[in-house]
Structure formats: structure tokens, C-alpha cells
Design a protein around this motif. Sequence first.
Motif, PDB file in Angstrom:
ATOM      1  N   LYS A  58       0.840  -1.194   0.000  1.00 31.39           N
ATOM      2  CA  LYS A  58       0.000   0.000   0.000  1.00 31.39           C
ATOM      3  C   LYS A  58       0.881   1.252   0.000  1.00 31.39           C
ATOM      4  O   LYS A  58       0.632   2.215  -0.736  1.00 31.39           O
ATOM      5  CB  LYS A  58      -0.911  -0.028   1.233  1.00 31.39           C
ATOM      6  CG  LYS A  58      -1.608   1.279   1.576  1.00 31.39           C
ATOM      7  CD  LYS A  58      -2.685   1.645   0.590  1.00 31.39           C
ATOM      8  CE  LYS A  58      -3.447   2.873   1.075  1.00 31.39           C
ATOM      9  NZ  LYS A  58      -4.429   3.356   0.060  1.00 31.39           N
ATOM     10  N   GLU A  61       2.474   1.754  -3.438  1.00 30.20           N
ATOM     11  CA  GLU A  61       1.497   2.193  -4.436  1.00 30.20           C
ATOM     12  C   GLU A  61       1.180   3.684  -4.283  1.00 30.20           C
ATOM     13  O   GLU A  61       1.075   4.420  -5.272  1.00 30.20           O
ATOM     14  CB  GLU A  61       0.217   1.378  -4.293  1.00 30.20           C
ATOM     15  CG  GLU A  61      -0.839   1.706  -5.325  1.00 30.20           C
ATOM     16  CD  GLU A  61      -2.075   0.834  -5.166  1.00 30.20           C
ATOM     17  OE1 GLU A  61      -3.156   1.385  -4.889  1.00 30.20           O
ATOM     18  OE2 GLU A  61      -1.948  -0.406  -5.303  1.00 30.20           O
ATOM     19  N   GLU A 265     -11.228  -2.671   3.881  1.00 29.03           N
ATOM     20  CA  GLU A 265     -10.526  -2.408   2.621  1.00 29.03           C
ATOM     21  C   GLU A 265      -9.134  -3.036   2.626  1.00 29.03           C
ATOM     22  O   GLU A 265      -8.702  -3.627   1.628  1.00 29.03           O
ATOM     23  CB  GLU A 265     -10.408  -0.902   2.400  1.00 29.03           C
ATOM     24  CG  GLU A 265      -9.650  -0.533   1.131  1.00 29.03           C
ATOM     25  CD  GLU A 265      -9.382   0.963   1.019  1.00 29.03           C
ATOM     26  OE1 GLU A 265      -8.511   1.338   0.202  1.00 29.03           O
ATOM     27  OE2 GLU A 265     -10.023   1.750   1.741  1.00 29.03           O
ATOM     28  N   GLU A 268      -9.339  -6.918   2.361  1.00 20.80           N
ATOM     29  CA  GLU A 268      -9.723  -7.295   0.996  1.00 20.80           C
ATOM     30  C   GLU A 268      -8.557  -7.098   0.035  1.00 20.80           C
ATOM     31  O   GLU A 268      -8.347  -7.917  -0.877  1.00 20.80           O
ATOM     32  CB  GLU A 268     -10.932  -6.473   0.548  1.00 20.80           C
ATOM     33  CG  GLU A 268     -12.224  -6.873   1.244  1.00 20.80           C
ATOM     34  CD  GLU A 268     -13.396  -5.985   0.857  1.00 20.80           C
ATOM     35  OE1 GLU A 268     -13.159  -4.957   0.172  1.00 20.80           O
ATOM     36  OE2 GLU A 268     -14.537  -6.322   1.231  1.00 20.80           O
ATOM     37  N   ARG A 269      -7.818  -6.038   0.238  1.00 19.94           N
ATOM     38  CA  ARG A 269      -6.652  -5.757  -0.601  1.00 19.94           C
ATOM     39  C   ARG A 269      -5.606  -6.860  -0.452  1.00 19.94           C
ATOM     40  O   ARG A 269      -5.095  -7.395  -1.437  1.00 19.94           O
ATOM     41  CB  ARG A 269      -6.055  -4.405  -0.201  1.00 19.94           C
ATOM     42  CG  ARG A 269      -4.761  -4.047  -0.932  1.00 19.94           C
ATOM     43  CD  ARG A 269      -4.071  -2.858  -0.281  1.00 19.94           C
ATOM     44  NE  ARG A 269      -2.811  -2.596  -0.960  1.00 19.94           N
ATOM     45  CZ  ARG A 269      -2.678  -1.739  -1.963  1.00 19.94           C
ATOM     46  NH1 ARG A 269      -3.713  -1.060  -2.397  1.00 19.94           N
ATOM     47  NH2 ARG A 269      -1.497  -1.562  -2.534  1.00 19.94           N
ATOM     48  N   TYR A 270      -5.275  -7.212   0.801  1.00 19.83           N
ATOM     49  CA  TYR A 270      -4.258  -8.233   1.051  1.00 19.83           C
ATOM     50  C   TYR A 270      -4.699  -9.601   0.530  1.00 19.83           C
ATOM     51  O   TYR A 270      -3.880 -10.376   0.024  1.00 19.83           O
ATOM     52  CB  TYR A 270      -3.956  -8.321   2.552  1.00 19.83           C
ATOM     53  CG  TYR A 270      -3.543  -7.013   3.189  1.00 19.83           C
ATOM     54  CD1 TYR A 270      -2.982  -5.982   2.437  1.00 19.83           C
ATOM     55  CD2 TYR A 270      -3.713  -6.793   4.556  1.00 19.83           C
ATOM     56  CE1 TYR A 270      -2.612  -4.778   3.018  1.00 19.83           C
ATOM     57  CE2 TYR A 270      -3.347  -5.601   5.153  1.00 19.83           C
ATOM     58  CZ  TYR A 270      -2.800  -4.597   4.380  1.00 19.83           C
ATOM     59  OH  TYR A 270      -2.436  -3.407   4.965  1.00 19.83           O
ATOM     60  N   THR A 272      -6.696 -10.178  -2.013  1.00 18.99           N
ATOM     61  CA  THR A 272      -6.597 -10.147  -3.475  1.00 18.99           C
ATOM     62  C   THR A 272      -5.155 -10.342  -3.925  1.00 18.99           C
ATOM     63  O   THR A 272      -4.885 -11.062  -4.894  1.00 18.99           O
ATOM     64  CB  THR A 272      -7.138  -8.808  -4.024  1.00 18.99           C
ATOM     65  OG1 THR A 272      -8.517  -8.678  -3.646  1.00 18.99           O
ATOM     66  CG2 THR A 272      -7.019  -8.761  -5.536  1.00 18.99           C
ATOM     67  N   GLU A 273      -4.234  -9.708  -3.219  1.00 22.96           N
ATOM     68  CA  GLU A 273      -2.813  -9.818  -3.563  1.00 22.96           C
ATOM     69  C   GLU A 273      -2.338 -11.264  -3.522  1.00 22.96           C
ATOM     70  O   GLU A 273      -1.544 -11.689  -4.360  1.00 22.96           O
ATOM     71  CB  GLU A 273      -1.966  -8.990  -2.585  1.00 22.96           C
ATOM     72  CG  GLU A 273      -2.103  -7.494  -2.754  1.00 22.96           C
ATOM     73  CD  GLU A 273      -1.395  -6.726  -1.662  1.00 22.96           C
ATOM     74  OE1 GLU A 273      -1.227  -5.505  -1.810  1.00 22.96           O
ATOM     75  OE2 GLU A 273      -1.011  -7.337  -0.635  1.00 22.96           O
TER      76      GLU A 273
END
Length: 336
Positions: A58, A61, A265, A268-270, A272-273
Motif C-alpha cells: 500500500k 502504491e 478495505e 480485501e486488498r491483502y 486479493t494480492e
Amino acid sequence: MRKFLSIILLLTLILTIVAGCAQDKAPNAATEDTSDKKSSKDLVVRIGVQGSGGLFGKAREDQLFEKAFEQYGAKVEWVEFQSGPPMTEAIAADKLDFAGLGNMPVITAQAANIPFTIISQALAGNKNVGIVVDAGSKIQSLEDLKGKKVAVGKGTNAYDFLLRALAKENIKVEDIELINLNPDEGQAAFDSKGVDAWAVWEPYLTINTLSQKGRIIADGELLGLLSPSYNIVRTKFAEEHEDLVVTYLKTLNSLLEWELANEKEAVERYATERNLPVALMEATRQRALPINIPVTEAIIQEHQKTADFQYEIGTIRQKIDVQKVFDNQYIEKALQ
């Protein structure tokens, strides 16, 4: 008499000028006393991370560290590693400035006289490391590991945990077959049943248990063993760029604040990664929630006990005073 008075006045004038010159030079003298502090302009700050995603993913990015260091004219270079030992080797070679890693690589590095400083605690250490076996395995306890193949990355916090766990149960290291594997290799060996057990850290413990591939037979909470992780900095870098060390920790704090405020959030981000279910990542966070706090005296004492144990069994070759590498001044300033 007039001649005498003229001489006195002349001497007074000379002394006044000399005193004035001395005062003019005083600030420069004070500056020279702190000449070990160097300009950060055009400096490249090397930040080590384990893997490409997660919290630092994060940050990369959004260029959070790049923006934070920009005010000092410094730039950021990200360096990826699979585990802690290569990080300390990079610090020794002057190729890395910051890293987050477990307790064992830190102990080994100090014993090898690598110049680093622990600047904060990154994980509590009670459930982030453990030993997992196949879900269908007959292995139920550490005693059952005798004669079995156990995968572990030598020099990692999982390696330290495994050795201390065996010692606590009065099991000799020679009673098991240690297989030195990094996390990627360990996962492949575990999946193929090429090893009977795997000593590793999060998220691998949760990934393999919630996916029902395996189950945990030992962790720090079950055995009363702590395996804390720390944030460290190359010592010379800290001496020359104190402001950047504080800024690094402040930026890390802002990241953790974002994660807590946006947990859904973040998870969900982790997930997906790693192409994993969200529920699995939530469980991982429960076992290994990142922190950034001063290191307490109790943790330092526990760290000393671990270092003494590793010296006694011959893993490190010299007895070390761990107090020498801890310095809370930077995190305390960052938290102000």
C-alpha cells in the motif's frame, strides 16, 4: 599620563574586537560539533520488505515514504527479501538502511558484529510463529516429531522458535531431520508432503490451517514462548540522518492508522494480492497484528534469554548484551 590612557584604550579596543570575533565563530564551532549529521539531499534510502504486497505494498502504491522523504531531498529504493537473514547481510554490506524482521536474525546479526539498531517493536510475538503439520498427519505433539523431516529457514525466527520449543520438551535437535527451506520452498515441500512438519511464520500458518491443508501443533501462545519482530536501521544511517529515522517511523504509524481505520478495505486488498479468501486474511491479522511501539524492558529481557539460549546451544559464537542494540529515542520522538 595621556600616552598611558591611549595605550589602555587601544588594548580595550583590541580585546573588544577579539571577543566579537570569538562570538561570531561560536555558532560555527557548535555546528562542527555535530558534523556527523549529513545532508539528506539526493540520498537514496533503501527500505527492505519481505514480499511485495501487504502494508508496504500500500505504501509503495501511494508513494507514502517517497512523499515523506521528499522534504529532505531524499529518494526511496525498495528491496525485496524472503526472510530476515538476507536483510541483515545487506545491512552489513551497506546495501540496506531499514528492515522489519524477527528476533533470531537480529540476534545472529549482533553476534556477527553487524552494525544495526532496533528502533521499535513490530509484532508482539505470541502467535506469529508456529509449527504446522498436514491435516491428516498422525503427528499430534512435538514428541511425535522425532525421526521426522521438519522444514524451517535456518537463521529465521521460526528456526529459533523450533529450537526453543524442542528444548522445552527435552527433545534433542538431532532427534529430528531439519530441512533448510525458505518460505516458497517450504510451502512447495509441505504441499507435496515432502516434509512432515513446517516451522514458519504468518501468514503461512493461517493459510495452511484455514485452507484445511494443515493444523498447528505448537505456537508461542501454546508453549509460552515469544518471537517478537522489530524494525531496525543501519546504525551509521541513524547517526547521520536522525530526522529520516523519525520520519520513517512516523510514516509507518500513519500506515498502521490507515489500516485500522480501513480494516475491511485493507483485508480485501491483502486477500486479493495473495489470491486468498478474505476470511483467511482476517484470521492472519488476528494472529499477527502489526504494531510500531517502543520496546519494553520485559521484551528486551526476553530477547536476552533467547540470545543466551542460542549461545548455549552453539548457534551463535559469542555471548551478547542485547541491551546495546535497542534505542527507543526514535520511536518516542515519532509518537510525540
